[in-house]
Design a protein around this motif. Sequence first.
Motif, mmCIF file in Angstrom:
data_model
loop_
_atom_site.group_PDB
_atom_site.id
_atom_site.type_symbol
_atom_site.label_atom_id
_atom_site.label_comp_id
_atom_site.label_asym_id
_atom_site.label_seq_id
_atom_site.Cartn_x
_atom_site.Cartn_y
_atom_site.Cartn_z
ATOM 1 N N GLU A 49 0.845 -1.205 0.000
ATOM 2 C CA GLU A 49 0.000 0.000 0.000
ATOM 3 C C GLU A 49 0.876 1.249 0.000
ATOM 4 O O GLU A 49 0.581 2.218 -0.697
ATOM 5 N N ARG A 50 1.963 1.227 0.782
ATOM 6 C CA ARG A 50 2.892 2.364 0.795
ATOM 7 C C ARG A 50 3.536 2.558 -0.578
ATOM 8 O O ARG A 50 3.663 3.680 -1.061
ATOM 9 N N ARG A 51 3.919 1.458 -1.203
ATOM 10 C CA ARG A 51 4.557 1.556 -2.524
ATOM 11 C C ARG A 51 3.593 2.082 -3.575
ATOM 12 O O ARG A 51 3.983 2.884 -4.432
ATOM 13 N N VAL A 52 2.341 1.631 -3.527
ATOM 14 C CA VAL A 52 1.336 2.127 -4.477
ATOM 15 C C VAL A 52 1.121 3.616 -4.260
ATOM 16 O O VAL A 52 1.087 4.402 -5.207
ATOM 17 N N ALA A 53 0.986 4.044 -3.005
ATOM 18 C CA ALA A 53 0.778 5.458 -2.698
ATOM 19 C C ALA A 53 1.964 6.287 -3.176
ATOM 20 O O ALA A 53 1.783 7.369 -3.749
ATOM 21 N N GLN A 54 3.177 5.778 -2.983
ATOM 22 C CA GLN A 54 4.363 6.504 -3.427
ATOM 23 C C GLN A 54 4.389 6.608 -4.948
ATOM 24 O O GLN A 54 4.710 7.656 -5.497
ATOM 25 N N ALA A 55 4.027 5.541 -5.639
ATOM 26 C CA ALA A 55 3.984 5.566 -7.106
ATOM 27 C C ALA A 55 2.954 6.581 -7.591
ATOM 28 O O ALA A 55 3.176 7.277 -8.586
ATOM 29 N N GLN A 56 1.833 6.692 -6.888
ATOM 30 C CA GLN A 56 0.790 7.641 -7.277
ATOM 31 C C GLN A 56 1.238 9.080 -7.052
ATOM 32 O O GLN A 56 0.745 9.994 -7.700
ATOM 33 N N ARG A 57 2.203 9.280 -6.138
ATOM 34 C CA ARG A 57 2.742 10.621 -5.893
ATOM 35 C C ARG A 57 3.928 10.907 -6.804
ATOM 36 O O ARG A 57 4.628 11.898 -6.620
ATOM 37 N N GLY A 58 4.187 10.035 -7.749
ATOM 38 C CA GLY A 58 5.313 10.228 -8.654
ATOM 39 C C GLY A 58 6.648 9.876 -8.027
ATOM 40 O O GLY A 58 7.677 10.401 -8.435
ATOM 41 N N GLY A 59 6.641 9.003 -7.028
ATOM 42 C CA GLY A 59 7.876 8.575 -6.388
ATOM 43 C C GLY A 59 8.338 9.460 -5.257
ATOM 44 O O GLY A 59 9.365 9.191 -4.641
ATOM 45 N N ARG A 60 7.602 10.510 -4.974
ATOM 46 C CA ARG A 60 7.984 11.405 -3.875
ATOM 47 C C ARG A 60 7.608 10.780 -2.530
ATOM 48 O O ARG A 60 6.615 10.079 -2.426
ATOM 49 N N PRO A 61 8.388 11.055 -1.483
ATOM 50 C CA PRO A 61 8.038 10.533 -0.163
ATOM 51 C C PRO A 61 6.751 11.166 0.363
ATOM 52 O O PRO A 61 6.310 12.206 -0.136
ATOM 53 N N ALA A 62 6.177 10.545 1.389
ATOM 54 C CA ALA A 62 4.905 11.003 1.939
ATOM 55 C C ALA A 62 5.058 12.180 2.899
ATOM 56 O O ALA A 62 4.092 12.637 3.470
ATOM 57 N N TYR A 63 6.250 12.678 3.064
ATOM 58 C CA TYR A 63 6.463 13.771 4.005
ATOM 59 C C TYR A 63 7.141 14.927 3.308
ATOM 60 O O TYR A 63 7.725 14.796 2.232
ATOM 61 N N SER A 64 7.085 16.078 3.912
ATOM 62 C CA SER A 64 7.742 17.262 3.395
ATOM 63 C C SER A 64 8.971 17.560 4.246
ATOM 64 O O SER A 64 9.005 17.264 5.442
ATOM 65 N N LEU A 65 9.949 18.151 3.624
ATOM 66 C CA LEU A 65 11.140 18.554 4.366
ATOM 67 C C LEU A 65 11.068 20.050 4.625
ATOM 68 O O LEU A 65 10.770 20.823 3.740
ATOM 69 N N ALA A 66 11.349 20.418 5.850
ATOM 70 C CA ALA A 66 11.336 21.830 6.220
ATOM 71 C C ALA A 66 12.772 22.288 6.429
ATOM 72 O O ALA A 66 13.615 21.544 6.895
ATOM 73 N N SER A 67 13.017 23.520 6.113
ATOM 74 C CA SER A 67 14.322 24.097 6.319
ATOM 75 C C SER A 67 14.181 25.212 7.360
ATOM 76 O O SER A 67 13.493 26.196 7.121
ATOM 77 N N PHE A 68 14.823 25.031 8.500
ATOM 78 C CA PHE A 68 14.762 26.013 9.576
ATOM 79 C C PHE A 68 16.088 26.758 9.621
ATOM 80 O O PHE A 68 17.023 26.354 10.284
ATOM 81 N N GLU A 69 16.193 27.828 8.879
ATOM 82 C CA GLU A 69 17.446 28.591 8.816
ATOM 83 C C GLU A 69 17.337 29.876 9.575
ATOM 84 O O GLU A 69 16.361 30.477 9.743
#
Length: 69
Positions: A49-69
């Motif tokens: 299920e995780r792999r299918v969801a990732q494929a549907q997102r175009g291979g992007r991970p399910a989380y966002s990366l934040a930059s705290f500068e």
Amino acid sequence: MAALTPQEMLDKYMQAEADVLAGKDVQFNGRRVVMADLPQIRQGRAEWERRVAQAQRGGRPAYSLASFE
């Protein structure tokens, strides 16, 4: 034999889970599975299920990366 897509693998795991729950005799990945194998089937289903969801997102991970500068 051609490689199966993530969706095809997910479908197989879902069918195996349904069959085991219905008490049917199931052959999965070349071996007989029974009710005792249900946790492993569910774990495999969750992975696909995780792999299918990732494929549907175009291979992007399910989380966002934040930059705290």
